[in-house]
Design an enzyme around this catalytic site. Sequence first.
Site, PDB file in Angstrom:
ATOM      1  N   TYR A   1      -9.723   8.395  -0.809  1.00  0.00           N
ATOM      2  CA  TYR A   1      -8.750   8.414   0.294  1.00  0.00           C
ATOM      3  C   TYR A   1      -8.020   9.751   0.450  1.00  0.00           C
ATOM      4  CZ  TYR A   1      -9.226   3.420   1.285  1.00  0.00           C
ATOM      5  OH  TYR A   1      -9.703   2.186   1.665  1.00  0.00           O
TER       6      TYR A   1
ATOM      7  N   LYS B   1     -15.800   0.546 -11.865  1.00  0.00           N
ATOM      8  CA  LYS B   1     -17.260   0.422 -11.831  1.00  0.00           C
ATOM      9  C   LYS B   1     -17.830   1.567 -12.675  1.00  0.00           C
ATOM     10  CE  LYS B   1     -21.012  -1.504 -10.047  1.00  0.00           C
ATOM     11  NZ  LYS B   1     -21.443  -2.856 -10.434  1.00  0.00           N
TER      12      LYS B   1
ATOM     13  N   ASP C   1      -7.640  -1.464  -2.075  1.00  0.00           N
ATOM     14  CA  ASP C   1      -7.498  -1.775  -0.644  1.00  0.00           C
ATOM     15  C   ASP C   1      -8.323  -3.017  -0.305  1.00  0.00           C
ATOM     16  OD1 ASP C   1      -6.838  -1.567   1.980  1.00  0.00           O
ATOM     17  OD2 ASP C   1      -7.946   0.277   2.382  1.00  0.00           O
TER      18      ASP C   1
END
Length: 337
Positions: A123, A170, A227
């Site tokens: 982001y 991840k 998000d």
Amino acid sequence: MYKISLITGDGIGPELSESAVSILNTIHDKFDLKFGITKLSAGDKALSKTGNALPDDVVSAIKQSDVCLKAPVGESASDVIVVLRRTLDLYANIRPAKSYPHMPALRDDIDMVIVRENTEDLYTGKEFTLGNAAVALRIISEAASKRIAKYAFETAKQRDSMRKVTCVHKSNVMRMTDGLFAKACTDISKEYSDIAFEQMYVDACAMNLIRQPEKFDVIVTTNLFGDILSDESSQVVGGLGMAPAANIGDNFALFEPVHGAAFDIAGQNIANPSSFLLSIKMMLDWLGNKHNDSKCIDVGKRLESTIFGLVKNGVKTMDIGGDKTTSEFTKQITDNL
Ligand code: ATP
């Protein structure tokens, strides 16, 4: 008096802002808690009027206030909220998901909070083209990861719940970036021996939020995953219309609904203002803790219980199975507060 800067937003933003002002005025009148509200324009409307979605004078006005309330903005959202989060160093995005009675929710036994790192990851807008490919830079730093991990453990410490932090990442695929995030969280977990700690891959977390959401207490994760997972968790307990959020830094905070501008229902007086009003509840908690003002905290609790009391009695907006308009629901809250 608390100075509140209010970004009125796009889409359903102005309707939610009108509801927010009405509630703040009622609190002012009934509980003698004084607010000075400055309305500000940022987002799509500001962009078409001034060529800038976040004009400098808006940023200055926000900096001069004690706290900011932000209604959702439209297509230019990332030029407003992502920039504000970075400019004001609002590094912790807090998104609670809590079951309340009589909601058309998937589950009624959930009480969790997602603590999302707010300043890094994909982001930061660092994107460019390379030949025929588009590239986005994913930045994860040790300092920001440790800072958010600490915030998550402190959050778990203050909750009357199972006191557990789940670090979601991840790292089996993004070995360097998420590997660093996972290690930072693991390092911080050693400072909190009384709080349980576990790790989970983001795909497993997305599944478990549906399968066994009651097992979560505090989730800490990176910006993009947070998000997405917070939209999912809000749906599990009743939908975006009930989902508030806080963006917290060391000295300043901004409160906003989880959802976006919802252009599909804008201007129809049918949006659920609860997401924004529960954000005001979070704001009152933050102001109360920062200024040692128990009245703020008491009024925040009262606002929350008034909203859920109405919902419990079937007084609710369309998104959660009721028939009240935005203004009718707001009026009921001001009457019942
Ligand atoms: P963004 O990407 O900016 O978060 P989005 O595309 O996810 O936006 P939202 O605007 O967040 O879309 O909302 C998704 C849908 O949820 C809307 O189209 C609307 O129907 C519903 N919705 C969102 N907020 C509310 C609300 N306060 N009251 C009622 N329905 C809502």
